[in-house]
Design an enzyme around this catalytic site. Sequence first.
Site, mmCIF file in Angstrom:
data_model
loop_
_atom_site.group_PDB
_atom_site.id
_atom_site.type_symbol
_atom_site.label_atom_id
_atom_site.label_comp_id
_atom_site.label_asym_id
_atom_site.label_seq_id
_atom_site.Cartn_x
_atom_site.Cartn_y
_atom_site.Cartn_z
ATOM 1 N N PRO A 49 65.653 46.436 67.237
ATOM 2 C CA PRO A 49 66.859 47.025 67.736
ATOM 3 C C PRO A 49 66.795 47.876 69.161
ATOM 4 O O PRO A 49 67.791 47.886 69.675
ATOM 5 C CB PRO A 49 67.082 48.441 66.633
ATOM 6 C CG PRO A 49 66.266 48.168 65.537
ATOM 7 C CD PRO A 49 65.084 47.262 66.083
ATOM 8 N N GLU A 69 59.061 50.484 59.348
ATOM 9 C CA GLU A 69 59.573 51.406 60.561
ATOM 10 C C GLU A 69 59.344 50.495 61.888
ATOM 11 O O GLU A 69 59.563 50.801 62.926
ATOM 12 C CB GLU A 69 58.540 52.373 60.594
ATOM 13 C CG GLU A 69 59.235 53.780 59.706
ATOM 14 C CD GLU A 69 60.850 53.892 59.592
ATOM 15 O OE1 GLU A 69 61.140 54.202 60.857
ATOM 16 O OE2 GLU A 69 61.364 53.701 58.786
HETATM 17 C C1 LIG Z 1 64.211 49.143 59.477
HETATM 18 S S1 LIG Z 1 63.880 48.234 61.067
HETATM 19 C C2 LIG Z 1 62.993 49.394 62.159
HETATM 20 C C3 LIG Z 1 63.824 50.387 63.040
HETATM 21 C C4 LIG Z 1 63.171 51.099 64.021
HETATM 22 N N1 LIG Z 1 62.432 52.205 63.328
HETATM 23 C C5 LIG Z 1 64.085 51.641 65.108
HETATM 24 O O1 LIG Z 1 64.522 52.438 64.663
HETATM 25 O O2 LIG Z 1 64.033 50.961 66.167
HETATM 26 C C6 LIG Z 1 62.785 46.909 60.451
HETATM 27 C C7 LIG Z 1 62.787 45.813 61.458
HETATM 28 O O3 LIG Z 1 63.833 45.170 61.312
HETATM 29 C C8 LIG Z 1 64.070 44.429 62.460
HETATM 30 N N2 LIG Z 1 65.701 44.756 62.932
HETATM 31 C C9 LIG Z 1 66.162 45.694 62.550
HETATM 32 N N3 LIG Z 1 67.305 46.037 63.203
HETATM 33 C C10 LIG Z 1 67.424 44.798 64.356
HETATM 34 C C11 LIG Z 1 68.271 44.566 65.217
HETATM 35 N N4 LIG Z 1 69.339 45.271 65.350
HETATM 36 N N5 LIG Z 1 67.977 43.466 65.944
HETATM 37 C C12 LIG Z 1 66.656 42.883 65.864
HETATM 38 N N6 LIG Z 1 65.698 43.146 64.849
HETATM 39 C C13 LIG Z 1 66.049 44.274 64.264
HETATM 40 C C14 LIG Z 1 62.885 44.672 63.413
HETATM 41 O O4 LIG Z 1 62.157 43.494 63.555
HETATM 42 C C15 LIG Z 1 62.476 46.097 62.949
HETATM 43 O O5 LIG Z 1 61.238 46.032 63.094
#
Ligand SMILES: C[S@@+](CC[C@H](N)C(=O)[O-])C[C@H]1O[C@@H](n2cnc3c(N)ncnc32)[C@H](O)[C@@H]1O
Length: 237
Positions: free
Chosen positions: A89, A116
């Site tokens: 993100p 995370e």
């Molecule tokens: C729950 S998310 C982690 C979010 C992280 N703690 C943050 O706040 O940036 C888990 C994984 O989902 C993927 N992910 C989640 N949202 C995304 C987005 N908007 N674009 C690309 N990858 C995403 C990424 O690979 C990330 O490591």
Amino acid sequence: MPIMTIDLVTLFPQMVEGFLTQSVIGRATKKNILSIKLHDLREWALPPHYAVDDRPFGGGAGMLLQPEPLFKAIETLGTPQSKVVYLCPDGVPLTSNLAKELSEEKHLILISGHYEGIDERVRESIVDLEISIGDYILTNGTLAAAVLIDAVSRFIPDVLGEEKSLTQDSFNDNLLTFPQYTRPANFRGMQVPEILLSGNHQAIEEWRRTQQIQRTKERRPDLIKKFQNKENHASNN
Ligand SMILES: C[S@@+](CC[C@H](N)C(=O)[O-])C[C@H]1O[C@@H](n2cnc3c(N)ncnc32)[C@H](O)[C@@H]1O
């Protein structure tokens, strides 16, 4: 030889198995224009427990993907030509222009995070580019990687075939697309704009351009500014 090879490293390869066999992407892989391989990160997990995640130093909620399996994955799959992309993100936003740029690469290795996210040392040392597919949080990066694959593949020669002209899509020229209609001309009393039935191709082109500008003004003030700046620049030169 495929034009592009994509390796996707994820904890959930099955999430996108179907996607890779369907429609445009399915045909492109069948024709060997694209080669897309799914890899379960657990292939590179560490004995004795074969875990891929651990708690973050400093405390806090959730788990992080450990560096070792990800380093091993990239060391196994990477070549001097590879571009390593982490979907996250806090990466740069995926745009049509970025997708087009990436379509020139020979080999993409996509990393999907989970929990995370992943250990920062992976991001610092072996990731070339970090990409976000939007300002929201997904549970893991596998679908984000699928979105990236789809958006990039459309720009690879012969992937779309005769099916589609890319120039009519939204974001080309910083404009959104125009309204489209198909048969019947009158559906439940809703009439197709007369001009589209006129056979006057120049007038239709002009109508479509006006519609694109109108729609972009209404829905995407950020894009219309870019469009106007470019137009002004062109008319001043
Ligand atoms: C729950 S998310 C982690 C979010 C992280 N703690 C943050 O706040 O940036 C888990 C994984 O989902 C993927 N992910 C989640 N949202 C995304 C987005 N908007 N674009 C690309 N990858 C995403 C990424 O690979 C990330 O490591």
